[in-house]
Scaffold this active site. Structure first.
Site, PDB file in Angstrom:
ATOM      1  N   ASP A  83      -1.920 -61.127  -9.105  1.00 21.57           N
ATOM      2  CA  ASP A  83      -2.749 -60.530  -9.865  1.00 21.57           C
ATOM      3  C   ASP A  83      -3.890 -61.685 -10.330  1.00 21.57           C
ATOM      4  OD1 ASP A  83      -2.367 -57.703  -9.867  1.00 21.57           O
ATOM      5  OD2 ASP A  83      -0.949 -57.234 -10.894  1.00 21.57           O
ATOM      6  N   ASP A 142       2.683 -58.581  -4.378  1.00 18.18           N
ATOM      7  CA  ASP A 142       1.778 -58.799  -6.285  1.00 18.18           C
ATOM      8  C   ASP A 142       1.292 -59.766  -6.269  1.00 18.18           C
ATOM      9  OD1 ASP A 142       0.111 -56.587  -6.669  1.00 18.18           O
ATOM     10  OD2 ASP A 142       1.405 -56.212  -7.885  1.00 18.18           O
ATOM     11  N   ARG A 161       6.990 -53.292  -3.394  1.00 18.75           N
ATOM     12  CA  ARG A 161       5.919 -54.481  -2.724  1.00 18.75           C
ATOM     13  C   ARG A 161       6.692 -55.903  -1.886  1.00 18.75           C
ATOM     14  NH1 ARG A 161       3.477 -51.210  -6.982  1.00 18.75           N
ATOM     15  NH2 ARG A 161       3.206 -52.192  -8.838  1.00 18.75           N
ATOM     16  N   ARG A 216       1.361 -56.510   2.445  1.00 18.61           N
ATOM     17  CA  ARG A 216       1.893 -55.450   1.251  1.00 18.61           C
ATOM     18  C   ARG A 216       0.905 -54.716   1.194  1.00 18.61           C
ATOM     19  NH1 ARG A 216      -0.181 -55.460  -3.894  1.00 18.61           N
ATOM     20  NH2 ARG A 216      -0.449 -53.226  -4.706  1.00 18.61           N
TER      21      ARG A 216
END
Length: 178
Positions: A115, A113, A110, A101
Site C-alpha cells: 500500500d 499486500d 494474501r 496476489r
C-alpha cells in the site's frame, strides 16, 4: 519508540518528503514463511526503480476483519523513486502480481499486500488514488512500524506517526516480532 536493531537505514530520510509504502503478508505462498516472502518483495523493489531508504521491523497482527484467517506480518519502508504516484502504484502492483496476489475476495488472505501510504505532502484524490492512504492513520500495524523509522512524520491532520501509533483504533494487537 526506539529503532530496533533489525532496521536498516540507508540515509537520513526527510519525513515530510517521504514516500511511504506498507507491506503485509498472511499467506506465505511459495516461500518458507511470510518473513521470507516480505524480504523477497523488498529485494524486488530496486528492479522496479524503488530504492528503500529506511525500513521498520516486522510486526505481527491478527487478520482483520476475519480473525480466523492467518495472522499478518507487516512492515513499513521509506523509499525514493522517480515514479509519480500512479506509476509507483503500477510498480507495486507488478510486484504483488509476481508474488501471486489474488484480488478475488476483499480482505482474503494474501501473499503480498503493498500500500502506498503517503507520497511526500501530496493530498487528495487523484483518479481513485487517495493520498495519504485513507485508513492508514487508524491502523497500528501501519503507524507502529512507521513510528519506528519516522516518528516525526506528520499526517495532513497534523498528528505525528508516533501519536497516531498510540491512538490507533484498528489492529491493536499488532506488535514487533524479534
Amino acid at each position: 519508540m526506539g529503532v530496533p536493531p533489525s532496521v536498516e537505514i540507508d540515509s537520513e530520510p526527510d519525513p515530510d518528503s517521504a514516500v511511504i509504502v506498507a507491506l503485509g503478508c498472511n499467506d506465505k505462498g511459495a516461500w518458507a514463511d511470510c518473513r521470507e516472502a516480505l524480504e523477497a518483495a523488498l529485494a524486488r523493489f530496486r528492479c522496479e526503480g524503488i530504492d528503500v531508504l529506511a525500513r521498520s521491523s516486522w510486526w505481527r497482527s491478527d487478520a482483520w476483519p476475519n480473525r480466523e484467517d492467518p495472522p499478518f506480518l507487516n512492515g513499513v519502508v521509506l523509499v525514493r523513486t522517480a515514479h509519480d504516484p500512479h506509476a509507483l502504484m503500477a510498480a507495486l502492483g507488478r510486484i504483488e502480481e509476481a508474488f501471486g496476489r489474488q484480488r478475488d475476495v476483499r480482505n482474503a488472505p494474501r501473499t503480498l499486500d503493498l500500500d502506498l501510504i503517503a507520497y511526500g505532502r501530496i493530498t487528495g484524490n487523484f483518479d481513485g488514488l487517495i493520498l495519504p492512504h485513507p485508513r492508514a492513520a487508524e491502523r497500528l500495524f501501519v503507524m507502529g512500524p512507521l513510528a519506528e523509522i519516522a516518528p516525526d512524520w506528520r499526517h495532513p491532520g497534523g498528528e505525528t506517526a508516533a501519536w497516531l501509533a498510540q491512538t490507533a483504533s484498528v489492529g491493536l494487537d499488532a506488535a514487533p516480532i524479534a
